[in-house]
Design an enzyme around this catalytic site. Sequence first.
Site, PDB file in Angstrom:
ATOM      1  N   ASN A 212       0.857  -1.183   0.000  1.00 58.65           N
ATOM      2  CA  ASN A 212       0.000   0.000   0.000  1.00 58.65           C
ATOM      3  C   ASN A 212       0.897   1.238   0.000  1.00 58.65           C
ATOM      4  O   ASN A 212       2.103   1.125   0.211  1.00 58.65           O
ATOM      5  CB  ASN A 212      -0.969  -0.047   1.192  1.00 58.65           C
ATOM      6  CG  ASN A 212      -0.213  -0.024   2.511  1.00 58.65           C
ATOM      7  OD1 ASN A 212       0.410   0.963   2.857  1.00 58.65           O
ATOM      8  ND2 ASN A 212      -0.255  -1.148   3.239  1.00 58.65           N
ATOM      9  N   ASP A 285      -4.530  -6.463   4.891  1.00 56.35           N
ATOM     10  CA  ASP A 285      -5.665  -7.279   5.361  1.00 56.35           C
ATOM     11  C   ASP A 285      -5.567  -8.692   4.808  1.00 56.35           C
ATOM     12  O   ASP A 285      -6.080  -9.635   5.391  1.00 56.35           O
ATOM     13  CB  ASP A 285      -6.985  -6.653   4.888  1.00 56.35           C
ATOM     14  CG  ASP A 285      -7.162  -5.268   5.469  1.00 56.35           C
ATOM     15  OD1 ASP A 285      -7.020  -5.135   6.694  1.00 56.35           O
ATOM     16  OD2 ASP A 285      -7.387  -4.322   4.682  1.00 56.35           O
ATOM     17  N   LYS A 344     -14.879   0.483  13.661  1.00 59.48           N
ATOM     18  CA  LYS A 344     -13.575  -0.169  13.933  1.00 59.48           C
ATOM     19  C   LYS A 344     -13.151   0.024  15.383  1.00 59.48           C
ATOM     20  O   LYS A 344     -12.599  -0.894  16.005  1.00 59.48           O
ATOM     21  CB  LYS A 344     -12.496   0.399  13.004  1.00 59.48           C
ATOM     22  CG  LYS A 344     -12.622  -0.123  11.595  1.00 59.48           C
ATOM     23  CD  LYS A 344     -11.667   0.528  10.611  1.00 59.48           C
ATOM     24  CE  LYS A 344     -12.102   0.139   9.206  1.00 59.48           C
ATOM     25  NZ  LYS A 344     -11.301   0.685   8.153  1.00 59.48           N
ATOM     26  N   LYS A 348     -12.674  -3.456  17.237  1.00 55.33           N
ATOM     27  CA  LYS A 348     -11.302  -3.817  17.616  1.00 55.33           C
ATOM     28  C   LYS A 348     -11.027  -3.519  19.087  1.00 55.33           C
ATOM     29  O   LYS A 348      -9.903  -3.708  19.549  1.00 55.33           O
ATOM     30  CB  LYS A 348     -10.306  -3.084  16.718  1.00 55.33           C
ATOM     31  CG  LYS A 348     -10.472  -3.413  15.231  1.00 55.33           C
ATOM     32  CD  LYS A 348      -9.407  -2.745  14.368  1.00 55.33           C
ATOM     33  CE  LYS A 348      -9.706  -2.930  12.888  1.00 55.33           C
ATOM     34  NZ  LYS A 348      -8.514  -3.246  12.105  1.00 55.33           N
TER      35      LYS A 348
HETATM   36  O1  C5P Z   1      -9.509  -2.428   9.424  1.00 58.36           O
HETATM   37  P1  C5P Z   1      -8.499  -1.391   9.068  1.00 58.36           P
HETATM   38  O2  C5P Z   1      -7.306  -1.926   8.331  1.00 58.36           O
HETATM   39  O3  C5P Z   1      -9.035  -0.177   8.393  1.00 58.36           O
HETATM   40  O4  C5P Z   1      -7.999  -0.895  10.507  1.00 58.36           O
HETATM   41  C1  C5P Z   1      -6.991   0.036  10.648  1.00 58.36           C
HETATM   42  C2  C5P Z   1      -6.322  -0.109  11.985  1.00 58.36           C
HETATM   43  O5  C5P Z   1      -6.101  -1.489  12.284  1.00 58.36           O
HETATM   44  C3  C5P Z   1      -4.952   0.508  11.970  1.00 58.36           C
HETATM   45  O6  C5P Z   1      -4.638   0.984  13.262  1.00 58.36           O
HETATM   46  C4  C5P Z   1      -4.067  -0.676  11.563  1.00 58.36           C
HETATM   47  O7  C5P Z   1      -2.733  -0.469  11.996  1.00 58.36           O
HETATM   48  C5  C5P Z   1      -4.728  -1.822  12.265  1.00 58.36           C
HETATM   49  N1  C5P Z   1      -4.573  -3.128  11.579  1.00 58.36           N
HETATM   50  C6  C5P Z   1      -3.887  -4.160  12.204  1.00 58.36           C
HETATM   51  N2  C5P Z   1      -3.755  -5.376  11.598  1.00 58.36           N
HETATM   52  C7  C5P Z   1      -4.281  -5.594  10.385  1.00 58.36           C
HETATM   53  C8  C5P Z   1      -4.988  -4.586   9.724  1.00 58.36           C
HETATM   54  C9  C5P Z   1      -5.112  -3.341  10.360  1.00 58.36           C
HETATM   55  O8  C5P Z   1      -3.392  -3.949  13.326  1.00 58.36           O
HETATM   56  N3  C5P Z   1      -4.101  -6.789   9.811  1.00 58.36           N
END
Ligand code: C5P
Length: 405
Positions: A212, A285, A344, A348
């Site tokens: 990314n 992801d 989120k 989370k």
């Molecule tokens: O779900 P999303 O990727 O948008 O979430 C963003 C947050 O989750 C960020 O703080 C990112 O560092 C964290 N994240 C993570 N592990 C992943 C994907 C995102 O810790 N595999």
Amino acid sequence: MQSYRVLVGVGGGIAAYKVCEVVSSLAKDGIEVRTMLTDAAQEFVTALTFATLSRNPAYGDRDFWQPVHGRPLHIELGEWADVFLLAPLTANTLAKLAHGMADNLLTNTVLASTCPVLLAPAMNTDMWEQAAVQRNWQQLQTDPRYHTLAPGSGLLACDRVGAGRMAEPSEILPYVRSLLQTKGDRDLAGKQILISAGGTREFLDPVRFIGNPSTGKMGIALAQASLHRGAEVTLVHTSSTAIDAVRALSGVRCIAVETAAEMRQAMLDHFSKADWTIMAAAVADVKPAHYSREKLPKSALPANLPLATVPDIVAELASLKQPHQRLVGFAAQTGDIVTPAQEKLMRKQLDAIAANPIDQPNSGFGSDTNQAIFLDRHGRQHPINQPCSKLLMAHQLLDFIQGIE
Ligand code: C5P
């Protein structure tokens, strides 16, 4: 816009040429800069150079007895400054500061001012390593007024390779900008802060990956702001993070990783000691379901790439969190940024999240500026609607985290 005032005291060392860049950069930012040069400094650079770059008079010892508005120059300048930068700081001036001596314009102005002072020494390695110099340096660190950027190692102008190189402008400038925000307050002293930065890479083979556009600038700004406020900082950064900026983070423990799996391990290793953890990294992801150790020939590349999910690091950290710890995430979003960020935050189990638009000009991936809306788990919101520097946004996020109940 609030106007800031930086006073720069230039000492007699070849590193004075780098301070020209510091002054130029601050002045371009709209910061008011005044400069003063010791007699020895003027053997290396001229007052005219600094006067031209700062658009203000550059003072020397011959101006010492010239009153400004009927008041002594050192009093006027000392009271005027919001931040006083001394660079390059010579062994001689360092010794005078350690003993409270005042025998020229620069040292008198230090004593006549109360603002934070940032010290960036530069000298030959043997000079730097003298017991007397080290004693004076340690002595200055016990005075909260002084903020310090220890010299780095490298090739010196005397052809020695060793300690004594002045910190680079890329390290001095963010520190000055932080001190303008904090007024020198070390409100995060005693805190351990763990930060992730950059975009992870999930490899299909040794040359191809899913990645990314993250450059890690936001995570670096958070590391700088935390360090400048007195915290002990650990930065887990990916190889996509601007490496020069990482090198300029002296005082931060930096751990380089590449994939989400490596980042997960590094974060787990350091999480239990962290008071605050900020996941600014853009973590993948998904990853290719299979990894080939050999580079795949073009003809062997699949038309449809099978994917596997990557564990959510921040969600896993949340499950390990102790009550005294704070855990903050970022949500890079397009369109409506608040609703998905709120979702989120809850899913989370975070304490706070920075909803970060990546479809606005001067914001998001790779930009030097950013905007966001900070949300916490109690419904508190703090918007930053105008793009500001990532360093300024980092300070505002740290303030926001302080305010979480
Ligand atoms: O779900 P999303 O990727 O948008 O979430 C963003 C947050 O989750 C960020 O703080 C990112 O560092 C964290 N994240 C993570 N592990 C992943 C994907 C995102 O810790 N595999």
